[in-house]
Design a protein around this motif. Structure first.
Motif, short mmCIF file in Angstrom:
data_model
loop_
_atom_site.label_atom_id
_atom_site.label_comp_id
_atom_site.label_asym_id
_atom_site.label_seq_id
_atom_site.Cartn_x
_atom_site.Cartn_y
_atom_site.Cartn_z
N LEU A 26 0.83 -1.22 0.00
CA LEU A 26 0.00 0.00 0.00
C LEU A 26 0.86 1.26 0.00
O LEU A 26 0.54 2.23 -0.71
N ALA A 27 1.93 1.25 0.77
CA ALA A 27 2.83 2.40 0.79
C ALA A 27 3.45 2.61 -0.59
O ALA A 27 3.57 3.74 -1.06
N HIS A 28 3.82 1.51 -1.23
CA HIS A 28 4.39 1.59 -2.58
C HIS A 28 3.36 2.16 -3.56
O HIS A 28 3.66 3.07 -4.34
N ALA A 54 -5.74 4.75 -1.72
CA ALA A 54 -4.47 4.14 -1.28
C ALA A 54 -4.09 4.67 0.10
O ALA A 54 -3.69 3.90 0.98
N VAL A 55 -4.23 5.96 0.29
CA VAL A 55 -3.92 6.57 1.58
C VAL A 55 -4.84 6.02 2.67
O VAL A 55 -4.38 5.64 3.76
N LEU A 88 -1.74 -5.02 -8.03
CA LEU A 88 -1.28 -4.89 -6.66
C LEU A 88 -2.46 -4.67 -5.71
O LEU A 88 -2.55 -5.31 -4.67
N ALA A 89 -3.36 -3.77 -6.08
CA ALA A 89 -4.53 -3.49 -5.24
C ALA A 89 -5.40 -4.74 -5.09
O ALA A 89 -5.92 -5.01 -4.01
N ARG A 90 -5.55 -5.49 -6.16
CA ARG A 90 -6.35 -6.73 -6.10
C ARG A 90 -5.69 -7.73 -5.14
O ARG A 90 -6.36 -8.32 -4.28
N ARG A 123 -8.51 -0.40 -6.39
CA ARG A 123 -8.53 -1.24 -7.60
C ARG A 123 -9.59 -0.74 -8.56
O ARG A 123 -9.35 -0.60 -9.76
N ASP A 124 -10.78 -0.45 -8.06
CA ASP A 124 -11.87 0.02 -8.91
C ASP A 124 -11.56 1.35 -9.60
O ASP A 124 -11.94 1.56 -10.75
#
Length: 127
Positions: A26-28, A54-55, A88-90, A123-124
């Motif tokens: 998440l930080a990335h 993301a934050v 990555l989010a998925r 992701r969405d």
């Protein structure tokens, strides 16, 4: 009794590994999205929703009591950023749901589920 203790130790180690990896991922994602937003004239319009999610996912996960934050490695590969961030989010979302299933502490479970929700929204926004 000893077998049960070993099972709990393995479960806890797997849980904390998932949390640590998700926090780093998440930080990335947050850094890459912020970088892209800053580089483009309308970047904060194009990337703003993704950056916000993301934050929020990162902040939600940091509320997990069992989490020991490790600073993420710096990685600045800009090729196929949106696709890579989507994947990555998925993965983060799936891993956080898995971690919530493993969590013994209700606050850990809640932090994981809230972070998974925001990671899913991230992701969405990247579709």
């Amino acid at each position: 009794m000893a077998h049960e203790r070993q099972h709990d130790d393995v479960r806890h180690n797997w849980f904390t590994e998932i949390l640590g990896n998700a926090l780093n991922d998440l930080a990335h994602a947050e850094r890459v999205i912020t970088s892209y937003a800053a580089q483009q004239p309308d970047g904060f319009i194009a990337w703003g929703m993704a950056e916000g999610e993301a934050v929020q996912a990162h902040q939600a996960l940091r509320q997990a009591p069992s989490l020991r934050a490790v600073p993420p490695a710096d990685h600045t590969d800009l090729a196929s950023t949106a696709d890579a961030l989507f994947d990555l989010a998925r993965t983060i979302s799936q891993n956080l749901v898995r971690a919530a299933e493993l969590a013994a502490d209700p606050d850990d479970k809640m932090a994981c589920l809230q972070a998974a929700l925001h990671a899913g929204r991230l992701r969405d926004t990247l579709r």
